[in-house]
Design an enzyme around this catalytic site. Structure first.
Site, PDB file in Angstrom:
ATOM      1  N   THR A  51       0.834  -1.207   0.000  1.00  0.00           N
ATOM      2  CA  THR A  51       0.000   0.000   0.000  1.00  0.00           C
ATOM      3  C   THR A  51       0.872   1.261   0.000  1.00  0.00           C
ATOM      4  OG1 THR A  51      -1.643  -1.270   1.220  1.00  0.00           O
ATOM      5  CG2 THR A  51      -1.958   1.107   1.152  1.00  0.00           C
ATOM      6  N   LYS A  78       7.640  14.551  21.061  1.00  0.00           N
ATOM      7  CA  LYS A  78       7.691  15.671  22.025  1.00  0.00           C
ATOM      8  C   LYS A  78       6.326  15.903  22.673  1.00  0.00           C
ATOM      9  CE  LYS A  78      11.112  18.173  19.284  1.00  0.00           C
ATOM     10  NZ  LYS A  78      11.324  19.389  18.488  1.00  0.00           N
ATOM     11  N   ARG A  99      -2.404   5.128   7.400  1.00  0.00           N
ATOM     12  CA  ARG A  99      -2.703   3.794   7.938  1.00  0.00           C
ATOM     13  C   ARG A  99      -2.479   3.856   9.443  1.00  0.00           C
ATOM     14  NH1 ARG A  99      -0.522  -1.941   5.728  1.00  0.00           N
ATOM     15  NH2 ARG A  99      -2.206  -1.482   4.279  1.00  0.00           N
ATOM     16  N   HIS A 127     -10.241  -1.008   4.435  1.00  0.00           N
ATOM     17  CA  HIS A 127      -9.073  -0.749   3.584  1.00  0.00           C
ATOM     18  C   HIS A 127      -9.628  -0.498   2.179  1.00  0.00           C
ATOM     19  CE1 HIS A 127      -5.214  -0.787   1.877  1.00  0.00           C
ATOM     20  NE2 HIS A 127      -4.730  -1.924   2.335  1.00  0.00           N
TER      21      HIS A 127
HETATM   22  C1  NCD Z   1      -3.628  -6.113   3.806  1.00  0.00           C
HETATM   23  C2  NCD Z   1      -3.740  -5.126   4.939  1.00  0.00           C
HETATM   24  O1  NCD Z   1      -2.776  -4.478   5.321  1.00  0.00           O
HETATM   25  O2  NCD Z   1      -4.855  -5.018   5.401  1.00  0.00           O
HETATM   26  N1  NCD Z   1      -2.536  -5.942   2.996  1.00  0.00           N
HETATM   27  C3  NCD Z   1      -2.559  -4.987   2.034  1.00  0.00           C
HETATM   28  O3  NCD Z   1      -2.733  -3.818   2.272  1.00  0.00           O
HETATM   29  N2  NCD Z   1      -2.376  -5.408   0.764  1.00  0.00           N
HETATM   30  C4  NCD Z   1      -3.840  -7.508   4.240  1.00  0.00           C
HETATM   31  C5  NCD Z   1      -3.061  -8.054   5.380  1.00  0.00           C
HETATM   32  O4  NCD Z   1      -2.293  -7.385   6.042  1.00  0.00           O
HETATM   33  O5  NCD Z   1      -3.254  -9.245   5.631  1.00  0.00           O
END
Ligand code: NCD
Length: 295
Positions: A51, A78, A99, A127
């Site tokens: 990602t 900080k 994320r 996601h």
């Molecule tokens: C996934 C995630 O991070 O949710 N991976 C991704 O972004 N392609 C799936 C996972 O971590 O299993």
């Protein structure tokens, strides 16, 4: 417009995105300066390979630039609040990709941003960009007209997979898809009235009738290791019981459930997903930062 969930994406957006993704794949040379002068900030509070790097690559291939601040070296150390950090970064960047391991956190942070925010995964919640690239891959490789009588089976850690949750909101728009969950999934979270739940042990019996197999790994970081672990492993023998036209998908990273020998099986499409992820994210950024007519 932020992209926080697939729940609130209008059908018209999905159509435009699909068309734009195909165009970018075919004529990528036309887009090399499309986002010249634009800046994307990647803020990852959790590990990532695909990602993070695909957003980075997408921005570079569109002529834009990327900030990837190291969270550990930021003023969070900080004692600055994460909300003020986002507000600050939104003064520099044109789009922020976030994320975070806590469910709902990306939506919360988006309220503090002066520029669009893209959810790159919030805990076990959603996601959305993975789901968009997954849908793109399904539309591209499924040989049936708009999923007519298509059997789609989900295996693995269905309870904690954010990619599956986001994908379900998208595929519920295609009423002809028949969905089978080969494991435990909280029924209250399934956005369909009709679906089928199979025992993990009976997966081999279903494979010969499966058009799309969507696998996930055990999300060990989100539960006590071993507690919710699923055991299904797709061997070459089992994969070959699937129809020739069937496709095997996985958001990756994979663990034991998907041995490397499957990589050479013609049904395996998970590296195509990776590639489609680049085109899809280029299209997402293009629509967000360049498609002035549809703002
Ligand atoms: C996934 C995630 O991070 O949710 N991976 C991704 O972004 N392609 C799936 C996972 O971590 O299993």
């Amino acid at each position: 417009m932020h992209i926080l969930s697939t729940k609130d994406l209008p059908d018209s957006y999905l159509d435009r995105l699909y068309g734009r993704t195909l165009d970018i794949e075919k004529y990528s040379y036309r887009y090399t300066d499309a986002l010249k002068g634009k800046v994307l900030a990647n803020l990852f509070f959790e590990e990532s390979t695909r990602t993070r790097i695909s957003f980075e690559t997408a921005m570079y291939r569109l002529g834009g630039q990327v900030l990837s601040p190291n969270i550990k070296d930021s003023s969070l150390v900080k004692g600055e609040s994460i909300e003020n950090m986002i507000k600050t970064i939104s003064q520099y960047a044109d789009v922020i990709v976030i994320r975070h391991p806590v469910e709902g956190m990306v939506s919360k942070l988006a309220k503090h941003s002066d520029v669009p925010v893209i959810n790159a995964g919030d805990g076990a919640n959603e996601h959305p960009t993975q789901a968009l690239l997954d849908l793109h891959t399904m539309l591209k490789f499924n040989q049936k007209e708009l999923f007519e009588r298509t059997n789609l089976m989900f295996t693995g850690d269905l309870l904690y997979s954010r990619t599956i949750r986001s994908l379900l909101y998208l595929i519920k728009r295609y009423t002809d898809i028949r969905v089978c969950f080969a494991n435990d999934i909280e029924e209250k979270n399934i956005p369909f009235s009709e679906y089928f739940i199979a025992d993990e042990k009976s997966i081999p019996e279903f494979l010969s009738a499966t058009d799309i197999l969507y696998m996930t790994r055990n999300q060990k970081e989100r539960h006590i290791e071993g507690k919710n672990d699923t055991k299904f492993i797709l061997t070459s023998e089992l994969a070959d019981t699937m129809p020739d036209h069937a496709i095997i998908m996985h958001p990756l990273p994979c663990n034991d459930e998907l041995p490397e020998e499957i990589n050479n099986n013609p049904r395996a499409k998970y590296f195509e997903q990776v590639k489609n992820g680049l085109w899809t994210r280029m299209a997402i950024l293009w629509l967000m930062l360049r498609d002035y007519d549809n703002k």
